[in-house]
Motif scaffolding. Structure first.
Motif, PDB file in Angstrom:
ATOM      1  N   HIS A  48       5.136  -1.972   3.299  1.00 36.90           N
ATOM      2  CA  HIS A  48       4.159  -1.565   2.644  1.00 36.90           C
ATOM      3  C   HIS A  48       3.856  -1.481   1.650  1.00 36.90           C
ATOM      4  O   HIS A  48       2.610  -1.476   0.717  1.00 36.90           O
ATOM      5  CB  HIS A  48       5.010   0.217   2.654  1.00 36.90           C
ATOM      6  CG  HIS A  48       4.477   1.138   1.723  1.00 36.90           C
ATOM      7  ND1 HIS A  48       3.716   1.785   1.802  1.00 36.90           N
ATOM      8  CD2 HIS A  48       4.634   1.290   0.364  1.00 36.90           C
ATOM      9  CE1 HIS A  48       3.705   2.694   1.177  1.00 36.90           C
ATOM     10  NE2 HIS A  48       3.974   2.490  -0.166  1.00 36.90           N
ATOM     11  N   ASN A  49       4.628  -2.446   0.688  1.00 35.77           N
ATOM     12  CA  ASN A  49       4.342  -3.127  -0.359  1.00 35.77           C
ATOM     13  C   ASN A  49       2.861  -4.187  -0.554  1.00 35.77           C
ATOM     14  O   ASN A  49       1.995  -4.422  -0.921  1.00 35.77           O
ATOM     15  CB  ASN A  49       5.551  -3.702  -1.252  1.00 35.77           C
ATOM     16  CG  ASN A  49       6.556  -2.591  -1.591  1.00 35.77           C
ATOM     17  OD1 ASN A  49       6.267  -1.802  -1.920  1.00 35.77           O
ATOM     18  ND2 ASN A  49       8.222  -3.196  -2.149  1.00 35.77           N
ATOM     19  N   VAL A  66      -0.192  -2.039   0.719  1.00 35.96           N
ATOM     20  CA  VAL A  66      -0.746  -1.507  -0.540  1.00 35.96           C
ATOM     21  C   VAL A  66      -1.560  -2.666  -1.572  1.00 35.96           C
ATOM     22  O   VAL A  66      -2.353  -1.341  -2.244  1.00 35.96           O
ATOM     23  CB  VAL A  66       0.266  -0.247  -1.243  1.00 35.96           C
ATOM     24  CG1 VAL A  66       0.747   0.855  -0.208  1.00 35.96           C
ATOM     25  CG2 VAL A  66       1.471  -1.441  -1.589  1.00 35.96           C
ATOM     26  N   ARG A  90      -4.952  -2.819  -0.094  1.00 36.21           N
ATOM     27  CA  ARG A  90      -5.452  -2.034   0.724  1.00 36.21           C
ATOM     28  C   ARG A  90      -5.568  -1.211  -0.362  1.00 36.21           C
ATOM     29  O   ARG A  90      -6.481  -0.180  -0.216  1.00 36.21           O
ATOM     30  CB  ARG A  90      -5.592  -1.742   1.736  1.00 36.21           C
ATOM     31  CG  ARG A  90      -5.072  -2.930   2.986  1.00 36.21           C
ATOM     32  CD  ARG A  90      -6.901  -3.146   3.534  1.00 36.21           C
ATOM     33  NE  ARG A  90      -7.041  -4.091   3.673  1.00 36.21           N
ATOM     34  CZ  ARG A  90      -6.932  -4.490   4.854  1.00 36.21           C
ATOM     35  NH1 ARG A  90      -6.354  -3.730   6.164  1.00 36.21           N
ATOM     36  NH2 ARG A  90      -7.236  -5.729   5.839  1.00 36.21           N
ATOM     37  N   ARG A  97      -4.366   2.771  -2.067  1.00 39.29           N
ATOM     38  CA  ARG A  97      -2.832   3.694  -1.652  1.00 39.29           C
ATOM     39  C   ARG A  97      -2.774   4.085  -0.516  1.00 39.29           C
ATOM     40  O   ARG A  97      -3.774   4.634   0.169  1.00 39.29           O
ATOM     41  CB  ARG A  97      -3.277   4.711  -3.128  1.00 39.29           C
ATOM     42  CG  ARG A  97      -2.992   4.764  -4.573  1.00 39.29           C
ATOM     43  CD  ARG A  97      -3.212   5.957  -4.743  1.00 39.29           C
ATOM     44  NE  ARG A  97      -2.152   7.187  -4.768  1.00 39.29           N
ATOM     45  CZ  ARG A  97      -0.998   7.448  -5.656  1.00 39.29           C
ATOM     46  NH1 ARG A  97      -0.048   6.061  -6.196  1.00 39.29           N
ATOM     47  NH2 ARG A  97      -0.172   8.235  -5.192  1.00 39.29           N
ATOM     48  N   LEU A  98      -1.529   4.125   0.767  1.00 38.74           N
ATOM     49  CA  LEU A  98      -1.579   4.565   1.284  1.00 38.74           C
ATOM     50  C   LEU A  98      -0.478   4.930   1.783  1.00 38.74           C
ATOM     51  O   LEU A  98       0.614   4.859   1.127  1.00 38.74           O
ATOM     52  CB  LEU A  98      -2.276   3.374   2.906  1.00 38.74           C
ATOM     53  CG  LEU A  98      -3.292   2.732   2.608  1.00 38.74           C
ATOM     54  CD1 LEU A  98      -3.324   1.449   3.729  1.00 38.74           C
ATOM     55  CD2 LEU A  98      -4.421   3.307   3.715  1.00 38.74           C
ATOM     56  N   SER A  99      -0.475   5.773   2.872  1.00 37.28           N
ATOM     57  CA  SER A  99       0.529   6.438   2.561  1.00 37.28           C
ATOM     58  C   SER A  99       1.753   5.912   3.497  1.00 37.28           C
ATOM     59  O   SER A  99       1.538   4.725   4.259  1.00 37.28           O
ATOM     60  CB  SER A  99       0.479   7.740   3.967  1.00 37.28           C
ATOM     61  OG  SER A  99       0.705   7.427   4.952  1.00 37.28           O
ATOM     62  N   ARG A 100       3.128   6.297   3.389  1.00 37.10           N
ATOM     63  CA  ARG A 100       4.035   4.928   4.250  1.00 37.10           C
ATOM     64  C   ARG A 100       4.226   5.407   5.893  1.00 37.10           C
ATOM     65  O   ARG A 100       4.193   4.527   6.292  1.00 37.10           O
ATOM     66  CB  ARG A 100       5.243   6.288   3.696  1.00 37.10           C
ATOM     67  CG  ARG A 100       6.260   6.190   2.362  1.00 37.10           C
ATOM     68  CD  ARG A 100       7.168   5.187   2.015  1.00 37.10           C
ATOM     69  NE  ARG A 100       7.072   3.942   0.993  1.00 37.10           N
ATOM     70  CZ  ARG A 100       7.184   3.124   0.343  1.00 37.10           C
ATOM     71  NH1 ARG A 100       8.166   2.283   1.245  1.00 37.10           N
ATOM     72  NH2 ARG A 100       8.131   3.490  -0.528  1.00 37.10           N
ATOM     73  N   THR A 149       1.502   2.838   6.206  1.00 36.42           N
ATOM     74  CA  THR A 149       1.612   1.616   6.559  1.00 36.42           C
ATOM     75  C   THR A 149       2.566   1.000   7.690  1.00 36.42           C
ATOM     76  O   THR A 149       2.602   0.623   8.086  1.00 36.42           O
ATOM     77  CB  THR A 149       2.202   0.792   4.992  1.00 36.42           C
ATOM     78  OG1 THR A 149       3.351   1.963   4.725  1.00 36.42           O
ATOM     79  CG2 THR A 149       0.957   0.799   3.666  1.00 36.42           C
TER      80      THR A 149
END
Ligand code: SF4
Length: 335
Positions: free
Chosen positions: A111-112, A115, A118, A120-123, A126
């Motif tokens: 996730h880290n 993002v 790319r 802000r993407l949701s959990r 990702t």
């Protein structure tokens, strides 16, 4: 895709300046796997780390260019290089556990990473990307691995996770620095096959750093042979391995290390990178050394009639130094 030109890197130490990378040049084309090979301490990893902007003080890049798709990686700000690294250029280091964060779950690390490049993407988004990446590197039960931590993984599994992270954003160039050294023999081949498969299927390029000539022969389209921080021979793997032009390459191939065996069984030692020799760095070990070799640095010259095959040795045809080879040979025999 990548053109490395005259990259030079020094490290300051208490004993003096270490000449780790000395005017290294090579190129990586589209859909090409290039192997960088040489003995331990010959500058392979320092070269790659220079190109990727991973040299830390007391190391310093003092010259050269590394042009990736028109951008000189050595001239752009650190932030811009960080953005390229990870999205356009993936890096797989030798020790997978050094690349993974021990206190974050695998999912959190994916996730880290995603993002950071790319936005802000949701959990959920990702996680879906991470699942796909883990499936593509042959991990069965990727859900369980995502929810786990590095210490719960075997060495081979950890390296698969690192490769998944290095490829999740679809980089066009993958750089793998001795990616199987920390793994046992059976896992080594699986990881190399996996890297080759990912690169070939996606029509990407890869730099594979290794001390194993067998790995170069099997996986690399072109080879860059390094010695004492310099490229001494580079060309298509099949041609170089069939007719090595540089005495060092000839000696390496003549010694035929078994698969997985480290190079380093040639007689003599690599010269000190602090008291760097004035002429050819291989002259103290070379059975063909001529009078000029210890005094004059051999320039890199194309092997006659061969495209993209270059050698740094006074013996190779096309040498334009003032003395002819025959004069040198006569002087050598006489003296
Ligand atoms: Fe040997 Fe001289 Fe060629 Fe160096 S330049 S590899 S010492 S023959």
């Amino acid at each position: 895709m990548l053109e490395v030109e005259n990259v030079t890197t020094r490290f300051r130490s208490r004993r003096g300046v270490v000449h780790a990378v000395n005017g290294v040049s090579f190129r990586v084309g589209s859909s090409e796997i290039v192997g960088i090979v040489g003995e331990s301490g010959c500058g392979k990893s320092a070269t790659i780390r220079s190109v990727l902007g991973l040299i830390q003080p007391p190391g310093e890049i003092v010259g050269g260019r590394a042009v990736f798709d028109g951008t000189d990686l050595l001239a752009i700000p650190a932030g811009a290089l960080r953005r390229l690294r990870g999205s356009e250029i993936g890096f797989v280091a030798q020790n997978p556990f050094g690349s993974l964060n021990p206190i974050l779950s695998v999912a959190a690390q994916f996730h880290n990473l995603i993002v950071a490049h790319r936005g802000r993407l949701s959990r959920k988004q990702t996680r879906d990307m991470a699942l796909q990446a883990l499936q593509s590197v042959g991990i069965s039960g990727p859900e369980r691995v995502l929810d786990g931590y590095a210490h719960e993984l075997s060495g081979g599994m950890a390296q698969r996770v690192v490769i998944g992270m290095a490829t999740v954003l679809g980089p066009r160039l993958l750089v793998a620095d001795e990616p199987t050294t920390a793994l046992d023999m059976t896992i080594q081949r699986q990881i190399l096959d996996l890297l080759q498969d990912l690169v070939r299927k996606r029509e990407r390029s890869m730099i594979l750093v290794t001390h194993d000539l067998g790995v170069v022969a099997q996986y690399c389209d072109r080879v860059v042979v390094m010695y004492a921080g310099k490229v001494i021979e580079t060309g298509p793997t099949a041609q170089v391995f069939a007719r090595p032009a540089h005495p060092y390459t000839q000696a390496l191939l003549g010694s035929v290390p078994r698969r997985g065996e480290e190079i380093g069984i040639l007689a003599g030692r690599v010269p000190s990178l602090i008291d760097y020799p004035p002429g050819c760095a291989f002259s103290n070990r070379c059975v063909h050394a001529l009078d000029r070799c210890a005094r004059i640095v051999p320039a890199s010259r194309p092997v006659a009639g061969e495209d993209g095959w270059n050698v740094s040795c006074h013996l190779v045809s096309g040498d334009a130094d003032p003395l002819s080879r025959e004069e040198d040979v006569r002087a050598h025999r006489a003296g």
